[in-house]
Design a protein around this motif. Structure first.
Motif, PDB file in Angstrom:
ATOM      1  N   VAL A   1      92.628  66.119 -46.650  1.00  0.00           N
ATOM      2  CA  VAL A   1      93.815  66.835 -47.120  1.00  0.00           C
ATOM      3  C   VAL A   1      94.968  65.860 -47.312  1.00  0.00           C
ATOM      4  CG1 VAL A   1      95.583  68.508 -46.428  1.00  0.00           C
ATOM      5  CG2 VAL A   1      93.158  69.052 -46.119  1.00  0.00           C
ATOM      6  N   LYS A   2      95.194  65.026 -46.311  1.00  0.00           N
ATOM      7  CA  LYS A   2      96.315  64.076 -46.386  1.00  0.00           C
ATOM      8  C   LYS A   2      96.171  63.167 -47.593  1.00  0.00           C
ATOM      9  CE  LYS A   2      96.960  63.880 -41.401  1.00  0.00           C
ATOM     10  NZ  LYS A   2      96.585  63.092 -40.227  1.00  0.00           N
ATOM     11  N   ASP A   3      94.962  62.725 -47.813  1.00  0.00           N
ATOM     12  CA  ASP A   3      94.703  61.844 -48.938  1.00  0.00           C
ATOM     13  C   ASP A   3      95.018  62.564 -50.259  1.00  0.00           C
ATOM     14  OD1 ASP A   3      93.766  59.415 -50.053  1.00  0.00           O
ATOM     15  OD2 ASP A   3      91.890  60.406 -50.576  1.00  0.00           O
ATOM     16  N   ALA A   4      94.670  63.864 -50.288  1.00  0.00           N
ATOM     17  CA  ALA A   4      94.832  64.630 -51.529  1.00  0.00           C
ATOM     18  C   ALA A   4      96.301  64.936 -51.817  1.00  0.00           C
ATOM     19  CB  ALA A   4      94.030  65.929 -51.453  1.00  0.00           C
ATOM     20  N   ILE A   5      97.091  65.211 -50.779  1.00  0.00           N
ATOM     21  CA  ILE A   5      98.451  65.709 -51.034  1.00  0.00           C
ATOM     22  C   ILE A   5      99.507  64.641 -50.784  1.00  0.00           C
ATOM     23  CG2 ILE A   5      97.785  68.078 -50.462  1.00  0.00           C
ATOM     24  CD1 ILE A   5      99.523  67.630 -47.846  1.00  0.00           C
TER      25      ILE A   5
ATOM     26  N   GLY B   1     102.456  62.449 -50.760  1.00  0.00           N
ATOM     27  CA  GLY B   1     103.692  62.564 -51.532  1.00  0.00           C
ATOM     28  C   GLY B   1     104.270  63.970 -51.544  1.00  0.00           C
ATOM     29  N   CYS B   2     103.481  64.951 -51.096  1.00  0.00           N
ATOM     30  CA  CYS B   2     103.982  66.328 -51.079  1.00  0.00           C
ATOM     31  C   CYS B   2     104.881  66.544 -49.860  1.00  0.00           C
ATOM     32  CB  CYS B   2     102.822  67.318 -51.047  1.00  0.00           C
ATOM     33  SG  CYS B   2     101.866  67.306 -52.557  1.00  0.00           S
ATOM     34  N   THR B   3     105.666  67.599 -49.918  1.00  0.00           N
ATOM     35  CA  THR B   3     106.662  67.807 -48.854  1.00  0.00           C
ATOM     36  C   THR B   3     106.179  68.721 -47.726  1.00  0.00           C
ATOM     37  OG1 THR B   3     107.581  69.579 -50.186  1.00  0.00           O
ATOM     38  CG2 THR B   3     108.642  67.413 -50.348  1.00  0.00           C
ATOM     39  N   ALA B   4     105.105  69.462 -47.963  1.00  0.00           N
ATOM     40  CA  ALA B   4     104.641  70.409 -46.942  1.00  0.00           C
ATOM     41  C   ALA B   4     104.288  69.675 -45.642  1.00  0.00           C
ATOM     42  CB  ALA B   4     103.433  71.176 -47.459  1.00  0.00           C
ATOM     43  N   GLU B   5     104.506  70.383 -44.531  1.00  0.00           N
ATOM     44  CA  GLU B   5     104.247  69.769 -43.221  1.00  0.00           C
ATOM     45  C   GLU B   5     102.809  70.083 -42.796  1.00  0.00           C
ATOM     46  OE1 GLU B   5     105.564  70.404 -38.559  1.00  0.00           O
ATOM     47  OE2 GLU B   5     106.767  71.324 -40.131  1.00  0.00           O
ATOM     48  N   ILE B   6     102.150  69.096 -42.236  1.00  0.00           N
ATOM     49  CA  ILE B   6     100.776  69.329 -41.780  1.00  0.00           C
ATOM     50  C   ILE B   6     100.785  69.672 -40.293  1.00  0.00           C
ATOM     51  CG2 ILE B   6      98.600  68.136 -41.237  1.00  0.00           C
ATOM     52  CD1 ILE B   6      98.831  66.803 -43.968  1.00  0.00           C
ATOM     53  N   VAL B   7     100.155  70.799 -39.972  1.00  0.00           N
ATOM     54  CA  VAL B   7     100.056  71.207 -38.569  1.00  0.00           C
ATOM     55  C   VAL B   7      98.572  71.204 -38.183  1.00  0.00           C
ATOM     56  CG1 VAL B   7     100.556  73.007 -36.884  1.00  0.00           C
ATOM     57  CG2 VAL B   7     102.051  72.702 -38.871  1.00  0.00           C
ATOM     58  N   PRO B   8      98.184  70.349 -37.252  1.00  0.00           N
ATOM     59  CA  PRO B   8      96.761  70.274 -36.914  1.00  0.00           C
ATOM     60  C   PRO B   8      96.319  71.370 -35.937  1.00  0.00           C
ATOM     61  CG  PRO B   8      97.997  68.577 -35.729  1.00  0.00           C
ATOM     62  CD  PRO B   8      98.997  69.352 -36.531  1.00  0.00           C
ATOM     63  N   TYR B   9      95.137  71.882 -36.155  1.00  0.00           N
ATOM     64  CA  TYR B   9      94.484  72.733 -35.151  1.00  0.00           C
ATOM     65  C   TYR B   9      93.033  72.254 -35.054  1.00  0.00           C
ATOM     66  CZ  TYR B   9      93.099  76.778 -32.436  1.00  0.00           C
ATOM     67  OH  TYR B   9      92.619  77.600 -31.431  1.00  0.00           O
ATOM     68  N   PHE B  10      92.882  71.234 -34.225  1.00  0.00           N
ATOM     69  CA  PHE B  10      91.584  70.550 -34.147  1.00  0.00           C
ATOM     70  C   PHE B  10      90.834  70.966 -32.886  1.00  0.00           C
ATOM     71  CE2 PHE B  10      93.847  66.728 -36.338  1.00  0.00           C
ATOM     72  CZ  PHE B  10      93.842  67.407 -37.542  1.00  0.00           C
TER      73      PHE B  10
END
Lengths: 263, 257
Positions: free
Chosen positions: A229-233, A235-244
């Motif tokens: 996901v990180k690789d794909a987006i 430059g985008c502004t959305a925040e990534i929240v992990p649930y691993f």
């Protein structure tokens, strides 16, 4: 070898816990291995299924796609999908109107090589760096050309969502139900599910990874989907929240609770 | 009448890829010449699939005008087995060195042999991993100095040379053909290779020929010493001859009948 020689192989993987022998139960810890796990930079097609019907449907599709594009193709399931029982409709692809891509013999075609035809000479070792470079450029170009034709994904209720839950494979079932439940409560939550993990539906996810939204990534691994996901987006502004939850299943209730926590 | 100054190449050789890429004095060229002549004599150029391993043997990937597959290290026997099973009309030859066949690929060979798969394995034994600079291989002989055994192979620490044909003949069933030839006796080696292919064509069983071959580059030997090594020293550990011969067995059975 299949990557180097563009052999149309189909491999079905049911993920177990790792590293090493770990558990034979379940995980989503073989995402990196399946999508990128090889030396060099081989190109692959990876479908992540979430139920038995998809396992059946995508295995048929995998054969056709492998023959059409000549990249090794994977159907990525997991220990739960491998062992559980649920209803599935087995069908004759012909009756469903599925058209087969015609297979072709790599060796033993009619005629004498060198007399009636050129011999089939298949190799995965090159004598010079330049030779390899040229071959790889063709692989990359073919893969990029193919990408828009085969990427698959699923998304719902993302237009006004404050939180978009991202999940693949069997975890997606929990994600879908959780979003349904949360929407019923009036919460602005949507989901995005990549079906092809490689090539990844990057443009489609990028289009919704906007503003100050949160992308909640739910996976039974320590960030393997998140890496894609990180690789794909980038430059985008959305925040990534992990649930691993590496090697553990993820339920609808857990996702609902997690979304409420971050909303 | 004009006389061609060129030595005759087997018809099945691919002229475009000659001169070949092996070092001067290497045994591969002669073994592949035997194989080429046998393919010509049996008239099977249109049915042969040639698989080569990793290591020096991979340099033969475009050696013949036959369909050829260069596989992973040690995986040539299984790949050829797969092709044979998919199309039993083809004649499949797995070509490899002693490193590929007896170390990394031994699992493939042992199981294909145990199942009596109807393929031919031609294994070139030059006692070293040659392409990578002459490291110790399963067939390095006791006392032989190589890159990774500068004081000579210590049998106590690293074992004795692998006895391939002896092992294969012990685990194959009836119908298998197993022999060890040498480039020091090309006529005999060629006859073994021919029988190994005829055996496959008759569908009798697994066919295996080990060929003792030279590697002057890594042995660091001149012409005289190179020949002495393959002709005199190697047979001390690697006995040349047929280990299993269904053609003889058939003859005997007929005589006894």
């Amino acid at each position: 070898m299949a990557e180097a020689m563009r052999l149309p192989t189909v491999t079905i993987i049911q993920q177990r816990g790792g590293p090493s022998t770990a558990t034979v139960i379940y995980s989503q810890q073989e995402v990196t291995l399946t999508t990128y796990g090889g030396n060099g930079e081989g190109m692959r097609i990876v479908y992540s299924t979430s139920n038995h019907q998809e396992l059946f449907d995508y295995t048929i599709k995998a054969f056709n796609v492998a023959w059409k594009y000549r990249f090794p193709t994977f159907v990525l399931g997991d220990g739960y999908q491998a062992k559980m029982r649920e209803s599935v409709t087995l069908y004759d692809p012909d009756e469903k109107g599925v058209e087969y891509v015609a297979p072709e013999a790599y060796v033993g075609k009619p005629g004498t090589p060198g007399v009636d035809r050129e011999p089939g000479l298949y190799r995965n070792t090159y004598n010079t760096e330049e030779e390899l470079f040229e071959v790889l450029q063709q692989h990359f170009a073919d893969f990029n050309k193919m990408t828009p034709e085969i990427i698959e994904y699923d998304q719902e209720a993302t237009d006004d969502a404050d939180v978009i839950v991202i999940g693949h494979g069997v975890v997606f079932r929990g994600v879908r139900d959780a979003v349904k439940e949360l929407r019923a409560e009036g919460l602005k939550v949507g989901y995005f599910r990549p079906i092809t993990l490689r090539p990844f539906p990057a443009e489609q996810l990028k289009a919704i990874a906007t503003g100050n939204r949160k992308l909640l990534i739910a996976e039974s691994a320590e960030g393997q989907l998140a890496k894609l996901v990180k690789d794909a987006i980038y430059g985008c502004t959305a925040e990534i929240v992990p649930y691993f939850r590496p090697g553990l299943g993820i339920t609808t209730e857990q996702i609902v609770a997690k979304v409420k926590e971050v909303l | 009448m004009s006389v061609s100054p060129q030595p005759t190449m087997p018809k099945s050789w691919r002229v475009e890829s000659k001169p070949h890429k092996f070092c001067p004095g290497c045994g591969h060229g002669l073994v592949l010449k035997c194989l080429g002549e046998v393919i010509d004599e049996l008239g099977i150029q249109d049915r042969v699939v040639f698989g080569c391993d990793i290591g020096c043997s991979l340099l033969s990937w475009d050696f013949f005008n036959v369909d050829s597959v260069q596989t992973h290290h040690g995986r040539t026997t299984p790949v050829m087995t797969g092709i044979k099973r998919a199309n039993p009309d083809l004649i499949c030859i797995a070509y490899m060195g002693d490193g590929g066949g007896y170390a990394i690929g031994v699992g493939g060979i042992v199981n294909a042999a145990a199942r009596n798969e109807k393929v031919t394995v031609l294994l070139v034994n030059n006692t070293v991993y040659a392409m990578t600079g002459g490291q110790m291989s399963p067939c390095t002989m006791p006392g032989q100095k190589v890159e990774t055994a500068p004081y000579g192979r210590d049998a106590e620490a690293t074992g004795m040379p692998t006895q391939g044909p002896e092992m294969i003949s012990a685990i194959t069933g009836d119908g298998a053909y197993v022999a060890r030839g040498s480039m020091a006796n090309l006529k005999q080696l060629k006859s073994y290779i021919k029988k190994s292919l005829q055996n496959q064509m008759e569908g009798n069983g697994f066919s295996f020929v080990e060929a003792l071959a030279t590697c002057p580059t890594n042995w660091r030997t001149n012409a005289e010493k190179t020949w002495e090594f393959v002709e005199k020293q190697m047979p001390q550990y690697f006995k040349v001859g047929e280990k299993k011969n269904p053609f003889e067995a058939k003859k005997e059975a007929q005589q006894n009948a």
